[in-house]
Write a protein that holds these residues in place. Structure first.
Motif, PDB file in Angstrom:
ATOM      1  N   PHE A  41       0.816  -1.213   0.000  1.00  0.00           N
ATOM      2  CA  PHE A  41       0.000   0.000   0.000  1.00  0.00           C
ATOM      3  C   PHE A  41       0.852   1.266   0.000  1.00  0.00           C
ATOM      4  CE2 PHE A  41      -3.475  -2.734   0.228  1.00  0.00           C
ATOM      5  CZ  PHE A  41      -4.646  -2.012   0.054  1.00  0.00           C
ATOM      6  N   ARG A  42       2.088   1.189   0.499  1.00  0.00           N
ATOM      7  CA  ARG A  42       2.989   2.349   0.434  1.00  0.00           C
ATOM      8  C   ARG A  42       3.375   2.691  -1.009  1.00  0.00           C
ATOM      9  NH1 ARG A  42       5.883  -0.368   4.239  1.00  0.00           N
ATOM     10  NH2 ARG A  42       5.203   0.164   6.315  1.00  0.00           N
ATOM     11  N   GLN A  43       3.295   1.713  -1.894  1.00  0.00           N
ATOM     12  CA  GLN A  43       3.671   1.923  -3.291  1.00  0.00           C
ATOM     13  C   GLN A  43       2.553   2.560  -4.117  1.00  0.00           C
ATOM     14  OE1 GLN A  43       6.887   1.327  -4.062  1.00  0.00           O
ATOM     15  NE2 GLN A  43       6.950   0.811  -1.892  1.00  0.00           N
ATOM     16  N   GLY A  84      -4.372   1.480   8.472  1.00  0.00           N
ATOM     17  CA  GLY A  84      -5.492   2.422   8.472  1.00  0.00           C
ATOM     18  C   GLY A  84      -5.073   3.789   7.963  1.00  0.00           C
ATOM     19  N   ARG A  85      -3.925   4.267   8.427  1.00  0.00           N
ATOM     20  CA  ARG A  85      -3.422   5.572   7.968  1.00  0.00           C
ATOM     21  C   ARG A  85      -3.061   5.529   6.480  1.00  0.00           C
ATOM     22  NH1 ARG A  85      -1.058   5.171  13.011  1.00  0.00           N
ATOM     23  NH2 ARG A  85       0.932   4.487  12.146  1.00  0.00           N
ATOM     24  N   LEU A  86      -2.419   4.442   6.050  1.00  0.00           N
ATOM     25  CA  LEU A  86      -2.036   4.329   4.638  1.00  0.00           C
ATOM     26  C   LEU A  86      -3.262   4.347   3.742  1.00  0.00           C
ATOM     27  CD1 LEU A  86       0.722   1.571   4.886  1.00  0.00           C
ATOM     28  CD2 LEU A  86       1.064   3.944   4.123  1.00  0.00           C
ATOM     29  N   GLN A  87      -4.267   3.521   4.047  1.00  0.00           N
ATOM     30  CA  GLN A  87      -5.431   3.452   3.177  1.00  0.00           C
ATOM     31  C   GLN A  87      -6.243   4.739   3.222  1.00  0.00           C
ATOM     32  OE1 GLN A  87      -9.034   3.071   3.480  1.00  0.00           O
ATOM     33  NE2 GLN A  87      -8.848   3.691   5.601  1.00  0.00           N
ATOM     34  N   SER A  88      -6.266   5.401   4.376  1.00  0.00           N
ATOM     35  CA  SER A  88      -7.049   6.638   4.439  1.00  0.00           C
ATOM     36  C   SER A  88      -6.413   7.749   3.610  1.00  0.00           C
ATOM     37  CB  SER A  88      -7.269   7.088   5.887  1.00  0.00           C
ATOM     38  OG  SER A  88      -6.065   7.523   6.462  1.00  0.00           O
ATOM     39  N   GLY A  89      -5.099   7.644   3.363  1.00  0.00           N
ATOM     40  CA  GLY A  89      -4.420   8.642   2.550  1.00  0.00           C
ATOM     41  C   GLY A  89      -4.515   8.411   1.051  1.00  0.00           C
ATOM     42  N   LEU A  90      -5.071   7.267   0.649  1.00  0.00           N
ATOM     43  CA  LEU A  90      -5.201   6.965  -0.781  1.00  0.00           C
ATOM     44  C   LEU A  90      -6.433   7.632  -1.365  1.00  0.00           C
ATOM     45  CD1 LEU A  90      -4.512   3.108  -0.728  1.00  0.00           C
ATOM     46  CD2 LEU A  90      -2.895   4.928  -1.305  1.00  0.00           C
TER      47      LEU A  90
END
Length: 146
Positions: A41-43, A84-90
């Motif tokens: 998800f970081r990518q 949660g933070r990663l997906q919310s930033g997408l």
């Protein structure tokens, strides 16, 4: 050009839902599995989802990102919070003819393949795609899309 990467978690028999159409029963992931998911998800900077996936997944993880603990789990790990933070930033791109527009999502009501191809041509990071087989099949048959 950006990559479009299919992402879904399935049961051991490769199903994303039960016979009645409801999603499979949740199961606990370990820190290692969640950390690996976080790497993927970081990518990405965009998550394209079918309406059913969006409605089942995103609100739950938004609660985790906001520091809450959803009622169907006892604890939330540090790796869960990170996810949660990663997906919310997408940016969420949702395929739906029935969902109302919202500040947290971009709706696609037309040709999904054309919309995803246009997204791939824009600058940015990877695009994750999460949807069931009825949405995936025609997309997978589109040359060069996935």
């Amino acid at each position: 050009m950006r990559k479009l990467v299919y992402h879904a978690q399935t049961s051991l028999n490769n199903c994303t839902s039960k016979a009645d159409g409801a999603f499979w029963e949740p199961f606990p992931w370990g820190e290692e599995e969640t950390a690996r998911l976080n790497e993927d998800f970081r990518q990405a900077d965009t998550w394209a989802l079918s309406r059913k996936f969006y409605e089942a997944i995103v609100p739950w993880w938004d609660e985790v990102a906001a520091g809450g603990t959803p009622s169907d789990v006892d604890t939330v790990t540090a790796a869960d919070r990170e996810f949660g933070r990663l997906q919310s930033g997408l940016t969420k791109v949702v395929f739906s003819n029935t969902l109302e527009p919202g500040a947290d999502r971009v709706l696609v009501k037309g040709d999904i393949g054309d919309e995803l191809a246009a997204l791939k041509r824009r600058p940015g990071k990877d695009i994750l795609l999460s949807c069931g087989p009825s949405t995936l099949a025609p997309l997978a048959m589109t040359p060069g899309l996935i």
